[in-house]
Design an enzyme around this catalytic site. Structure first.
Site, PDB file in Angstrom:
ATOM      1  N   SER A 159     -27.507   3.369   3.500  1.00 56.61           N
ATOM      2  CA  SER A 159     -27.193   2.413   4.559  1.00 56.61           C
ATOM      3  C   SER A 159     -28.176   1.274   4.369  1.00 56.61           C
ATOM      4  O   SER A 159     -29.241   1.461   3.778  1.00 56.61           O
ATOM      5  CB  SER A 159     -27.382   3.021   5.953  1.00 56.61           C
ATOM      6  OG  SER A 159     -27.309   2.014   6.951  1.00 56.61           O
ATOM      7  N   TYR A 169     -31.235   7.858  13.178  1.00 59.33           N
ATOM      8  CA  TYR A 169     -30.383   7.435  12.067  1.00 59.33           C
ATOM      9  C   TYR A 169     -31.215   6.801  10.957  1.00 59.33           C
ATOM     10  O   TYR A 169     -31.086   7.155   9.769  1.00 59.33           O
ATOM     11  CB  TYR A 169     -29.336   6.448  12.572  1.00 59.33           C
ATOM     12  CG  TYR A 169     -28.354   5.997  11.512  1.00 59.33           C
ATOM     13  CD1 TYR A 169     -27.269   6.794  11.158  1.00 59.33           C
ATOM     14  CD2 TYR A 169     -28.512   4.768  10.863  1.00 59.33           C
ATOM     15  CE1 TYR A 169     -26.364   6.378  10.186  1.00 59.33           C
ATOM     16  CE2 TYR A 169     -27.617   4.351   9.882  1.00 59.33           C
ATOM     17  CZ  TYR A 169     -26.549   5.170   9.558  1.00 59.33           C
ATOM     18  OH  TYR A 169     -25.655   4.760   8.587  1.00 59.33           O
TER      19      TYR A 169
END
Length: 252
Positions: free
Chosen positions: A144, A157
């Site tokens: 990501s 996250y």
């Protein structure tokens, strides 16, 4: 492709995983659509359509549970005989929240899927690739842009995505003697159902709520297929695919 190869894609029922699994299938890979919900996986396989060159298989699996991951890889071995590619894609997040307001259970759930799940699948894939003949294969981890820069209120996250980078680098090193390549794709603002709120407004580092630019998820699928199609003596270690105008490079 000149020879039949087999890919496993986790989180393949929706979003990025579904797009990548479909693209691999159309590129001639036997493709295992893996996720927690069998009905959703079956629908994704049906939507992908049949090909004359490759087969699709839907397998329900909670990747945070070691026993289910072992069962997944046994099923794949029985169906196709080997594993040539693992796309470690399944993941989850949480709404933007200060760390002191994040329930411990949420932290455990996100770490369980994003990090432990990626470890368990990579562990099983590495073992299969090391023992099979011809030996070798490729693992691609979904990082990501959060693996480089966090969004506000994203401790669980972002922490797991930084950890995925460490997993990628170590696997790339440890896989050398066994012809196992490992790379990572870091994705920014691919338009999926999960990313839909970005088109309306999400928290920014300056405290504002702003809409962000997005890109077609097909670009991610095409990038993964490219990474997967390389010979095992070549590797894309890190690739960032992002919406050109998203607030990532520089100061917002």
């Amino acid at each position: 492709m000149t020879e039949q190869k087999t890919a496993i894609v986790t989180g393949a029922g929706t979003g990025i995983g579904k797009s990548v699994a479909t693209a691999l299938l159309k590129a001639g890979w036997n493709t295992v659509f893996c996720g927690r919900r069998k009905a959703v996986l079956d629908a994704a396989v049906a939507e992908a359509g049949r090909t004359t060159e490759a087969k699709a298989l839907a397998v329900a699996c909670d990747i945070s549970k070691a026993g289910e991951v072992d069962d997944l890889f046994e099923t794949v071995a029985e169906a196709f005989g080997r594993v040539d590619l693992l796309f470690n894609n399944a993941g989850m997040g949480y709404k933007s929240t200060p760390i002191d307001e994040i329930p411990v259970e949420v932290w455990n759930d996100i770490v369980g899927v994003n990090l432990t799940g990626s470890f368990l699948c990579a562990r099983a894939a590495f073992g299969a690739m090391r023992k099979q003949r011809p030996m070798g294969g490729r693992i691609i981890n979904n990082g990501s842009v959060s693996a480089y820069a966090p969004r506000p209120g994203s401790v669980p996250y972002t922490a797991t995505k930084h950890a995925i980078t460490g997993l990628t680098k170590t696997l790339a090193l440890d896989g050398r003697p066994y012809d196992i390549a490992c790379g990572q794709i870091d994705i920014g603002n691919a338009l999926t159902d999960m990313a839909q709120p970005m088109t309306v407004g999400v928290p920014q580092a300056n405290g504002l709520i702003s809409a962000e630019a997005v890109m077609d998820v097909q670009h991610v699928a095409d990038a993964v297929v490219h990474m997967a199609s390389l010979p095992l003596d070549a590797n894309v270690l890190f690739m960032t695919v992002m919406a050109t105008k998203m607030p990532f490079v520089g100061r917002g």
